[in-house]
Structure formats: C-alpha cells, structure tokens
Design an enzyme around this catalytic site. Structure first.
Site, mmCIF file in Angstrom:
data_model
loop_
_atom_site.group_PDB
_atom_site.id
_atom_site.type_symbol
_atom_site.label_atom_id
_atom_site.label_comp_id
_atom_site.label_asym_id
_atom_site.label_seq_id
_atom_site.Cartn_x
_atom_site.Cartn_y
_atom_site.Cartn_z
ATOM 1 N N ASP A 108 21.137 24.799 33.722
ATOM 2 C CA ASP A 108 21.644 26.176 33.747
ATOM 3 C C ASP A 108 22.071 26.648 32.360
ATOM 4 O O ASP A 108 21.693 27.726 31.928
ATOM 5 C CB ASP A 108 22.800 26.328 34.757
ATOM 6 C CG ASP A 108 23.970 25.366 34.531
ATOM 7 O OD1 ASP A 108 23.859 24.424 33.700
ATOM 8 O OD2 ASP A 108 25.022 25.541 35.180
ATOM 9 N N ASP A 111 26.078 24.105 26.615
ATOM 10 C CA ASP A 111 27.332 24.588 26.044
ATOM 11 C C ASP A 111 27.695 23.659 24.877
ATOM 12 O O ASP A 111 27.170 23.812 23.780
ATOM 13 C CB ASP A 111 28.360 24.597 27.171
ATOM 14 C CG ASP A 111 29.691 25.213 26.798
ATOM 15 O OD1 ASP A 111 29.697 26.170 26.013
ATOM 16 O OD2 ASP A 111 30.729 24.747 27.297
ATOM 17 N N ASP A 167 29.052 28.888 38.032
ATOM 18 C CA ASP A 167 30.275 29.142 38.776
ATOM 19 C C ASP A 167 31.498 29.356 37.894
ATOM 20 O O ASP A 167 31.541 28.951 36.736
ATOM 21 C CB ASP A 167 30.576 27.958 39.692
ATOM 22 C CG ASP A 167 31.093 26.743 38.914
ATOM 23 O OD1 ASP A 167 30.400 26.306 37.968
ATOM 24 O OD2 ASP A 167 32.195 26.250 39.221
HETATM 25 P P1 IMP Z 1 27.934 20.977 28.243
HETATM 26 O O1 IMP Z 1 29.246 21.366 27.612
HETATM 27 O O2 IMP Z 1 26.776 21.440 27.401
HETATM 28 O O3 IMP Z 1 27.904 19.513 28.559
HETATM 29 O O4 IMP Z 1 27.833 21.784 29.605
HETATM 30 C C1 IMP Z 1 28.341 21.251 30.785
HETATM 31 C C2 IMP Z 1 28.324 22.202 31.943
HETATM 32 O O5 IMP Z 1 29.397 23.119 31.764
HETATM 33 C C3 IMP Z 1 27.113 23.101 32.153
HETATM 34 O O6 IMP Z 1 26.014 22.459 32.761
HETATM 35 C C4 IMP Z 1 27.734 24.130 33.074
HETATM 36 O O7 IMP Z 1 27.738 23.686 34.425
HETATM 37 C C5 IMP Z 1 29.157 24.252 32.559
HETATM 38 N N1 IMP Z 1 29.339 25.479 31.740
HETATM 39 C C6 IMP Z 1 29.330 25.614 30.409
HETATM 40 N N2 IMP Z 1 29.503 26.893 30.024
HETATM 41 C C7 IMP Z 1 29.631 27.602 31.183
HETATM 42 C C8 IMP Z 1 29.817 29.014 31.472
HETATM 43 O O8 IMP Z 1 29.900 29.903 30.593
HETATM 44 N N3 IMP Z 1 29.907 29.326 32.794
HETATM 45 C C9 IMP Z 1 29.804 28.412 33.810
HETATM 46 N N4 IMP Z 1 29.619 27.108 33.581
HETATM 47 C C10 IMP Z 1 29.532 26.709 32.276
HETATM 48 MG MG MG Z 2 29.590 24.149 36.388
#
Ligand code: IMP
Ligand code: MG
Length: 184
Positions: A108, A111, A167
């Site tokens: 999705d 981040d 979400d």
């Molecule tokens: P990471 O920080 O790249 O490991 O992202 C981990 C997870 O954080 C993603 O797969 C999303 O489920 C969630 N996430 C990060 N940013 C957002 C946002 O803006 N809205 C909703 N979920 C987020």
């Molecule tokens: Mg999430």
C-alpha cells in the site's frame, strides 16, 4: 473494550481528497499493463502485504492480463531508533514456495521503508526467479532505510493518508479514494 466511532467523528477525520477514485483507476490500469508486458511467460506470483494492500491488490490483479497467482502475507518489522533490526515477524506466511516464480510484492505505502526492506530480504533468500516491488504510494520524505520500490503509482508528501485499504486505527480502509486524515 467497546470501540465507538460515530458517523460525525468518522467524517470529521477526512480532511480532503488527495487522490480520486478515477485517478487511482487510471494509474492501476497502467501498472497492470506494465506488469503484463514485462514478464516472459514464467509463473507470476503477486504477494499482497496485509492488511493495507488488499484493495489495491484486488484492482491490480484485475488489470493484469497474463496468468498470475495471488498470495498473502502479513509482516511487521522491528527496529530500535532509526535502525532497522532486519527482524521481521511474519504473522501470516505465504502458502507456497516462491522459487520458480517471478514475485511481485504489492504494497500500500512505503513510509520509513523498514517493512519492505525486511520483507524483500526474506523473500529473496527463498530464491524466486525475480522479485519486484510495486507500491500504490511512496512517501520518500519519511525514509529511514535505503529502500526504493521498483514501481510507485503515486509519490506523496509527508501526510498521513487513509482510504483505498489504508487505515487510521483500523478504520477508513473502505473509502474508495485516498484522503489526507486530520489526526493529531
Ligand atoms: P514502513 O514505515 O515503510 O515500514 O511502513 C509500514 C506501514 O505503515 C505501511 O505498510 C502502512 O500500513 C503504514 N503506514 C505508513 N504511512 C501510512 C499512512 O500515511 N497512512 C496509513 N498507514 C500508513
Ligand atoms: Mg496500516
């Protein structure tokens, strides 16, 4: 514990539409064509990282015109401070061996990059024919580990977004568009 969210509270956190459902549909068709055009006839396995990518996966797989299989995985990365530990907890693993498949991870949002960095390492160690990452959204300003997806449908600024699978406190995944959320 009972969790109550009134319609007013629910609507109140939807600040503004960032990406409309029409814009999403156009970009998903383009991504589906790119995937359909870039493989050599060997089996493709689309791997959805749950829960956030379930809506994107459902639309993306229907925009792909070549044979492909679908898999689901649920993963959470652990880290201390800004350093990824490389420890990824698999809450639900794939139900098959990925060797013999071109794997396309369907995510999705990227981040900090920690989740995908770890999931990619884990799946590469299982020797797929190839491995690529397709993400609906990319927030490069938030990156703490060096990770670049192979294909990103939309690059967005550092905002908290909801809808189309994403979400806030497990709500808003059902919005048909992507919105900026008013969260403190
Ligand atoms: P990471 O920080 O790249 O490991 O992202 C981990 C997870 O954080 C993603 O797969 C999303 O489920 C969630 N996430 C990060 N940013 C957002 C946002 O803006 N809205 C909703 N979920 C987020
Ligand atoms: Mg999430």
């Amino acid at each position: 514990m009972e969790k109550i969210c009134t319609q007013e509270e629910f609507d109140g956190k939807i600040k503004r539409v960032l990406i409309s459902k029409e814009e999403i549909a156009t970009a998903v068709q383009k991504a589906g064509k790119m995937i359909s055009d870039s493989y050599d006839g060997k089996p493709i396995l689309l791997v959805s990282i749950l829960k956030g990518s379930f809506v994107f996966m459902a639309d993306l797989c229907r925009a792909i015109t070549v044979p492909c299989e679908i898999g689901f995985m649920s993963a959470k990365s652990y880290y201390s401070g800004t350093v990824s530990s490389g420890i990824v907890q698999i809450n639900m693993d794939l139900d098959r061996d990925v060797s013999g498949y071109h794997v396309v991870i369907v995510e999705d949002i990227v981040d900090t990059g920690r989740t995908l960095n770890d999931v990619v390492k884990l799946l590469k160690a299982r020797n797929p024919l190839s491995l690529r990452v397709v993400t609906l959204l990319d927030k490069p300003d938030r990156r703490v580990v060096d990770f670049t997806p192979d294909y990103s449908l939309f690059t967005i600024p550092d905002l908290f977004v909801i809808g189309y699978g994403l979400d806030y406190a497990e709500l808003y995944r059902n919005l048909p568009y992507i919105a900026e959320a008013s969260v403190e």
